[in-house]
Design a protein around this motif. Structure first.
Motif, PDB file in Angstrom:
ATOM      1  N   VAL A  26       0.080  -1.217   0.407  1.00 47.74           N
ATOM      2  CA  VAL A  26      -0.062  -0.094   0.184  1.00 47.74           C
ATOM      3  C   VAL A  26       0.789   1.324   0.086  1.00 47.74           C
ATOM      4  O   VAL A  26       0.193   2.437  -0.380  1.00 47.74           O
ATOM      5  CB  VAL A  26      -0.621   0.150   1.073  1.00 47.74           C
ATOM      6  N   SER A  75     -11.777   3.072  -1.499  1.00 45.02           N
ATOM      7  CA  SER A  75     -10.921   2.225  -0.417  1.00 45.02           C
ATOM      8  C   SER A  75     -11.305   0.561  -0.394  1.00 45.02           C
ATOM      9  O   SER A  75     -12.550   0.164  -0.759  1.00 45.02           O
ATOM     10  CB  SER A  75     -10.928   2.671   1.249  1.00 45.02           C
ATOM     11  N   GLY A  76     -10.333  -0.425  -0.370  1.00 44.67           N
ATOM     12  CA  GLY A  76     -10.414  -1.088  -0.471  1.00 44.67           C
ATOM     13  C   GLY A  76     -11.361  -1.950   1.451  1.00 44.67           C
ATOM     14  O   GLY A  76     -12.435  -2.611   0.779  1.00 44.67           O
ATOM     15  N   THR A  77     -11.512  -1.145   1.861  1.00 48.36           N
ATOM     16  CA  THR A  77     -11.889  -1.764   2.963  1.00 48.36           C
ATOM     17  C   THR A  77     -13.260  -1.166   3.129  1.00 48.36           C
ATOM     18  O   THR A  77     -14.295  -2.076   3.455  1.00 48.36           O
ATOM     19  CB  THR A  77     -11.693  -0.558   4.525  1.00 48.36           C
ATOM     20  N   ASN A  80     -14.892  -4.330   0.157  1.00 46.93           N
ATOM     21  CA  ASN A  80     -15.643  -4.742   1.690  1.00 46.93           C
ATOM     22  C   ASN A  80     -16.624  -4.957   2.106  1.00 46.93           C
ATOM     23  O   ASN A  80     -17.708  -5.846   2.108  1.00 46.93           O
ATOM     24  CB  ASN A  80     -14.828  -5.291   2.389  1.00 46.93           C
ATOM     25  N   HIS A 102      -9.103  -9.983   6.894  1.00 47.36           N
ATOM     26  CA  HIS A 102      -8.681  -8.254   7.137  1.00 47.36           C
ATOM     27  C   HIS A 102      -9.554  -7.571   7.764  1.00 47.36           C
ATOM     28  O   HIS A 102      -9.622  -6.810   8.470  1.00 47.36           O
ATOM     29  CB  HIS A 102      -8.339  -7.865   5.806  1.00 47.36           C
ATOM     30  N   GLU A 107     -10.584  -3.498   9.831  1.00 45.00           N
ATOM     31  CA  GLU A 107     -11.587  -3.111   9.006  1.00 45.00           C
ATOM     32  C   GLU A 107     -12.499  -2.369  10.068  1.00 45.00           C
ATOM     33  O   GLU A 107     -13.421  -1.829  10.229  1.00 45.00           O
ATOM     34  CB  GLU A 107     -12.382  -3.566   8.113  1.00 45.00           C
ATOM     35  N   GLU A 156     -10.859 -14.472   1.493  1.00 46.27           N
ATOM     36  CA  GLU A 156      -9.842 -13.293   0.533  1.00 46.27           C
ATOM     37  C   GLU A 156      -9.044 -14.091  -0.489  1.00 46.27           C
ATOM     38  O   GLU A 156      -8.422 -15.589   0.218  1.00 46.27           O
ATOM     39  CB  GLU A 156      -8.488 -12.809   2.161  1.00 46.27           C
ATOM     40  N   ASP A 186     -12.626 -11.040  -1.288  1.00 44.16           N
ATOM     41  CA  ASP A 186     -12.297  -9.785  -1.205  1.00 44.16           C
ATOM     42  C   ASP A 186     -10.469 -10.235  -1.613  1.00 44.16           C
ATOM     43  O   ASP A 186      -9.483 -10.659  -1.396  1.00 44.16           O
ATOM     44  CB  ASP A 186     -11.813  -9.679   0.448  1.00 44.16           C
ATOM     45  N   ALA A 188      -8.296  -8.042  -2.389  1.00 45.60           N
ATOM     46  CA  ALA A 188      -7.403  -6.681  -2.622  1.00 45.60           C
ATOM     47  C   ALA A 188      -6.524  -7.210  -3.733  1.00 45.60           C
ATOM     48  O   ALA A 188      -5.989  -6.168  -4.252  1.00 45.60           O
ATOM     49  CB  ALA A 188      -6.964  -6.563  -1.332  1.00 45.60           C
ATOM     50  N   ARG A 189      -5.723  -8.947  -3.645  1.00 49.65           N
ATOM     51  CA  ARG A 189      -4.749  -8.347  -4.450  1.00 49.65           C
ATOM     52  C   ARG A 189      -4.857  -9.083  -5.743  1.00 49.65           C
ATOM     53  O   ARG A 189      -4.140 -10.953  -6.214  1.00 49.65           O
ATOM     54  CB  ARG A 189      -3.376  -8.576  -3.502  1.00 49.65           C
ATOM     55  N   SER A 214      -8.793  -4.112  -5.172  1.00 49.49           N
ATOM     56  CA  SER A 214      -8.155  -2.767  -4.919  1.00 49.49           C
ATOM     57  C   SER A 214      -7.091  -2.195  -6.158  1.00 49.49           C
ATOM     58  O   SER A 214      -6.449  -3.055  -6.650  1.00 49.49           O
ATOM     59  CB  SER A 214      -7.079  -3.341  -3.217  1.00 49.49           C
ATOM     60  N   ASN A 216      -4.908   0.398  -4.700  1.00 48.64           N
ATOM     61  CA  ASN A 216      -3.625   0.935  -3.865  1.00 48.64           C
ATOM     62  C   ASN A 216      -2.852   0.211  -4.296  1.00 48.64           C
ATOM     63  O   ASN A 216      -2.308   0.248  -2.820  1.00 48.64           O
ATOM     64  CB  ASN A 216      -4.674   1.683  -2.858  1.00 48.64           C
ATOM     65  N   LYS A 217      -3.214  -1.489  -4.320  1.00 52.45           N
ATOM     66  CA  LYS A 217      -2.374  -2.271  -3.655  1.00 52.45           C
ATOM     67  C   LYS A 217      -1.852  -3.568  -4.770  1.00 52.45           C
ATOM     68  O   LYS A 217      -3.057  -3.235  -5.630  1.00 52.45           O
ATOM     69  CB  LYS A 217      -3.166  -3.726  -2.977  1.00 52.45           C
TER      70      LYS A 217
HETATM   71  C1  LIG Z   1      -6.559  -8.468   2.113  1.00 54.26           C
HETATM   72  C2  LIG Z   1      -6.932  -6.393   1.962  1.00 54.26           C
HETATM   73  N1  LIG Z   1      -8.283  -6.349   2.095  1.00 54.26           N
HETATM   74  C3  LIG Z   1      -8.776  -5.198   2.463  1.00 54.26           C
HETATM   75  C4  LIG Z   1      -7.886  -4.125   2.739  1.00 54.26           C
HETATM   76  C5  LIG Z   1      -8.090  -2.687   2.567  1.00 54.26           C
HETATM   77  O1  LIG Z   1      -7.664  -1.799   1.859  1.00 54.26           O
HETATM   78  P1  LIG Z   1      -7.748  -0.406   2.097  1.00 54.26           P
HETATM   79  O2  LIG Z   1      -6.602   0.196   2.438  1.00 54.26           O
HETATM   80  O3  LIG Z   1      -8.168  -0.085   0.673  1.00 54.26           O
HETATM   81  O4  LIG Z   1      -8.717  -0.125   2.773  1.00 54.26           O
HETATM   82  C6  LIG Z   1      -6.676  -4.677   2.790  1.00 54.26           C
HETATM   83  C7  LIG Z   1      -5.197  -3.290   3.235  1.00 54.26           C
HETATM   84  O5  LIG Z   1      -3.730  -3.567   2.977  1.00 54.26           O
HETATM   85  C8  LIG Z   1      -6.240  -6.170   2.328  1.00 54.26           C
HETATM   86  O6  LIG Z   1      -4.595  -6.759   2.580  1.00 54.26           O
END
Ligand SMILES: Cc1ncc(COP(=O)(O)O)c(C=O)c1O
Length: 452
Positions: A26, A75-77, A80, A102, A107, A156, A186, A188-189, A214, A216-217
């Motif tokens: 991030v 954001s990812g949060t 989710n 996560h 969160e 995840e 999720d 994100a990655r 996401s 931003n990751k």
């Molecule tokens: C697996 C995972 N999901 C969600 C998030 C949340 O993303 P954000 O930081 O954009 O809220 C993260 C943040 O590192 C993450 O590692």
């Protein structure tokens, strides 16, 4: 340089410091391409649904994932939390997820206050990721009044760098649909799972009702995430987003940077076409090997961009490890090493050197001291030597010392007491001499029989 954060220049990871920062992906910084993309962005109101850059980016991501619709959030949060909330209807309900997820730990308890849900945190049996076997064992299907039925499974992927394969997701989705349970990924990655050749975005997306991605990751945008799903789900997410103040006005700026991040580091199609993230996998594997070659153990196999170090067996605390990182000119945060596309070769070399320094034992000094010392007759020199060896190794890590002289020791059956002096080695920052007294427990009494 590395240990302090830089001046935050656009597009220069060396100057921003992200090139030497292994704490997370991030922290990657936006590129000049992203800055240029902002200048091309439309600046209309997204809450009114009028911003073309945002809408076309949402449509692009929905198409890449083979889903009907998508919505951009900050954001990812947020992605989710809104996904899960939108999948749930009438309480009571529970959400089943990996105990390390996560959504549970990072969160801010959103599942409790946004969804009012009970969380079933389960520890995967295979030690890596949730499987159908875990779900079948723990899901609550009963409609008895005292039970809280499972209504959403949140997965995840990647799970801490490990890939949940398509066939497992297929089984989970099939089972969940049969029981009227929604599936959230999720992702994100998820980019990394695609890059590793485990499947396309569309294939992964086909095994869930709500997918979060996401930007931003992995990809390096400064902000932005997407929820992808059916028209109906995305309509619900848009309303929920508004209810928590997530309706941003001129989102074209955010969309333009996120779209550029996808183009730069992944490519415009469902499958990675840039090779940027693949390099991070190669680096992570190389670092994993460097750690094991130096005698360390890994907590998880390296499959994508994360390396999980077994710090306990290496006998080092997180604090000492992080401090050592700073002395070497890199930023680390305990056992998880995260490689991202801005990490430079010099940072890899510094980390590899640090592994070597950390794990190379200094037995010679210790046995020399032990042999010169007056041991009590009934004690094995080798046992004492190895006990002292591990103590000295620990102290050396603490102080980053190369020279360590033991001036006195007394050994009993259970403990080995020593006093020591030492001085910081050539890479040590302080250069100060130190001294003190330490006690080491004889850990493995079976050794006595073996070495006598
Ligand atoms: C697996 C995972 N999901 C969600 C998030 C949340 O993303 P954000 O930081 O954009 O809220 C993260 C943040 O590192 C993450 O590692």
């Amino acid at each position: 340089m590395a240990s302090k954060k830089g001046n935050g220049h656009w597009g220069n990871p060396i100057q921003t410091g992200s090139a030497f920062d292994f704490r997370s992906d991030v922290i990657t910084t936006p590129s000049l391409g992203m800055l240029e993309a902002i200048q091309q962005a439309t600046l209309n109101d997204d809450v009114y649904g009028e911003d073309q850059t945002t809408r076309s980016f949402e449509n692009q991501i929905a198409a890449m994932c083979g889903k009907e619709a998508a919505v951009l959030v900050v954001s990812g949060t947020m992605a989710n939390q809104l996904s899960i909330r939108a999948l749930l209807h009438q309480p009571p309900y529970s959400i089943l997820a990996d105990s390390q997820a996560h959504i549970i730990h990072f969160e801010a308890g959103g599942l409790a206050h946004l969804s009012g849900a009970m969380v079933q945190a389960i520890r995967p049996m295979n030690g890596l990721y949730i499987t159908l076997a875990d779900i079948e064992k723990h899901a609550i299907l009963s409609d008895q009044p005292e039970r809280c039925p499972t209504k959403t499974i949140s997965i995840e992927n990647t799970a801490h760098g490990n890939i949940i394969p398509l066939n497992e997701l297929h089984k989970i989705k099939y089972w969940a649909a049969k029981h009227g349970i929604g599936v959230h990924i999720d992702g994100a990655r998820l980019w990394h799972a695609v890059v590793a050749g485990a499947g396309t975005l569309e294939q992964f997306a086909s095994y869930c009702d709500a997918l979060t991605l996401s930007f931003n990751k992995a990809l390096g945008a400064p902000m932005g995430a997407m929820v992808v799903g059916s028209q109906d789900l995305i309509k619900r997410v848009r309303r929920l987003r508004q209810s928590i103040g997530g309706g941003v006005r001129q989102t074209g700026i955010m969309a333009a940077m996120a779209r550029q991040a996808v183009l730069d580091n992944f490519g415009a199609k469902q499958v990675d076409s840039r090779g940027e993230l693949e390099k991070t996998h190669d680096m992570a594997k190389m670092l994993g090997r460097a750690w094991t070659d130096a005698g360390g153990r890994l907590l998880r196999p390296v499959e994508t961009n994360m390396v999980w170090l077994d710090m306990k067996s290496a006998g080092i605390s997180i604090e000492a490890f992080n401090e050592m990182g700073k002395r070497h000119g890199i930023l680390v945060n305990g056992k998880r090493i995260m490689v991202h596309h801005q990490i430079c070769e010099a940072a890899n070399q510094k980390l590899t050197r640090m592994f070597d320094e950390l794990l190379t034992p200094i037995q010679a000094t210790v046995s020399g001291i032990v042999l010169n010392s007056a041991l009590s007759k009934n004690k094995s020199a080798i046992v004492i030597a190895s006990t002292l060896g591990s103590l000295v190794r620990r102290k050396r890590r603490l102080f980053n010392a190369r020279e360590f002289k033991i001036s006195f020791f007394r050994a009993t059956d259970k403990a080995c007491e020593i006093s020591y002096t030492g001085c910081a080695n050539k890479t040590g920052a302080s250069g100060r001499a130190y001294q003190g007294t330490g006690r080491a427990r004889v850990m493995d009494m079976r050794c006595w029989g073996r070495v006598k």
